[in-house]
Design an enzyme around this catalytic site. Structure first.
Site, mmCIF file in Angstrom:
data_model
loop_
_atom_site.group_PDB
_atom_site.id
_atom_site.type_symbol
_atom_site.label_atom_id
_atom_site.label_comp_id
_atom_site.label_asym_id
_atom_site.label_seq_id
_atom_site.Cartn_x
_atom_site.Cartn_y
_atom_site.Cartn_z
ATOM 1 N N ARG A 40 0.850 -1.186 0.000
ATOM 2 C CA ARG A 40 0.000 0.000 0.000
ATOM 3 C C ARG A 40 0.890 1.242 0.000
ATOM 4 N NH1 ARG A 40 -2.264 -3.472 3.580
ATOM 5 N NH2 ARG A 40 -4.383 -4.151 3.072
ATOM 6 N N LYS A 64 -2.079 -0.651 7.954
ATOM 7 C CA LYS A 64 -3.504 -0.965 7.985
ATOM 8 C C LYS A 64 -3.817 -2.216 8.800
ATOM 9 C CE LYS A 64 -7.561 -1.701 5.109
ATOM 10 N NZ LYS A 64 -8.111 -1.720 3.755
ATOM 11 N N HIS A 128 -3.561 3.293 -5.355
ATOM 12 C CA HIS A 128 -3.773 1.838 -5.275
ATOM 13 C C HIS A 128 -3.507 1.145 -6.611
ATOM 14 C CE1 HIS A 128 -4.822 0.813 -1.298
ATOM 15 N NE2 HIS A 128 -5.720 -0.093 -1.587
ATOM 16 N N ARG A 131 -0.442 -1.207 -6.531
ATOM 17 C CA ARG A 131 -0.716 -2.479 -5.842
ATOM 18 C C ARG A 131 -1.575 -3.391 -6.724
ATOM 19 N NH1 ARG A 131 -1.078 -4.492 -0.448
ATOM 20 N NH2 ARG A 131 -3.131 -5.238 0.162
ATOM 21 N N HIS A 154 -6.705 -10.850 1.862
ATOM 22 C CA HIS A 154 -8.116 -11.007 1.525
ATOM 23 C C HIS A 154 -8.610 -12.346 2.047
ATOM 24 C CE1 HIS A 154 -7.715 -8.085 -2.143
ATOM 25 N NE2 HIS A 154 -7.767 -7.453 -0.996
ATOM 26 N N TYR A 163 -10.662 -7.135 -6.829
ATOM 27 C CA TYR A 163 -9.689 -6.100 -6.474
ATOM 28 C C TYR A 163 -8.686 -5.855 -7.596
ATOM 29 C CZ TYR A 163 -6.094 -3.618 -3.847
ATOM 30 O OH TYR A 163 -5.169 -2.694 -3.439
#
Length: 183
Positions: A40, A64, A128, A131, A154, A163
């Site tokens: 990230r 995170k 993002h 990533r 995930h 994603y």
């Protein structure tokens, strides 16, 4: 809030890297670092030179999730990191902002990436995107959704595929191929 996409076209990935690297080695490294590590942007921007100098791995605790991550530094990334940090001090941020004593902001990173993406006609880009680009191309190469789920933290394969934009690719293909009227 718009959903950002990975950069699917590998030629555009290379063009954007070359363009950013021509602007500055910092900008080129920022892009390469993101697409090679899948981290990230908040984690990337907090890295200091000491964390990558003479190291085989990038070792961080994700902001995170609080999880430890150890990412091997591949040959290409190692080469450009070493060139970039040659004259830097260990306490400096790898991606410094306007003042060398502070890290680049997320907004600065976004401005750098979105400006380059616009130049090459790549839509829906944000921080993002780096990533997601990592994940998209890793999936295309390996089809190992379980490994990407682990990398991205995930819980479900569908979450990972959505994603990284693979689900959207599949939907797009279906829509393009449907021929109900035979014309």
């Amino acid at each position: 809030m718009n959903t950002v996409q990975p950069i699917r076209d590998i030629e555009k990935v290379n063009d954007i890297y070359d363009y950013l690297n021509a602007q500055s080695s910092r900008n080129g490294l920022l892009f390469a670092f993101g697409i090679y590590t899948g981290l990230r942007i908040s984690d990337i921007l907090s890295i200091k030179v000491r964390q990558v100098r003479n190291e085989e791995y990038i070792s961080i605790r994700e902001k995170k999730t609080g999880k430890e991550k150890n990412i091997p530094i591949n040959k290409f990334l190692r080469k450009i990191i070493d060139e970039y940090i040659a004259e830097m001090k260990n306490f400096e941020y790898l991606f410094f902002g306007r003042k060398k004593t502070a890290p680049m902001t997320r907004q600065q990173a976004y401005n750098i990436l979105s400006s380059a993406a616009r130049k090459f006609g790549v839509p829906s880009v944000g921080t993002h995107t780096l990533r997601k680009t990592f994940g998209y191309h890793m999936y295309r190469k390996t089809h190992d959704v379980a490994m990407l789920m682990d990398i991205f933290n995930h819980k479900h394969p569908s979450e990972t595929l959505r994603y990284i934009g693979v689900n959207q690719d599949s939907k797009d293909k279906l829509y393009r191929e449907v021929d109900l009227l035979g014309r």
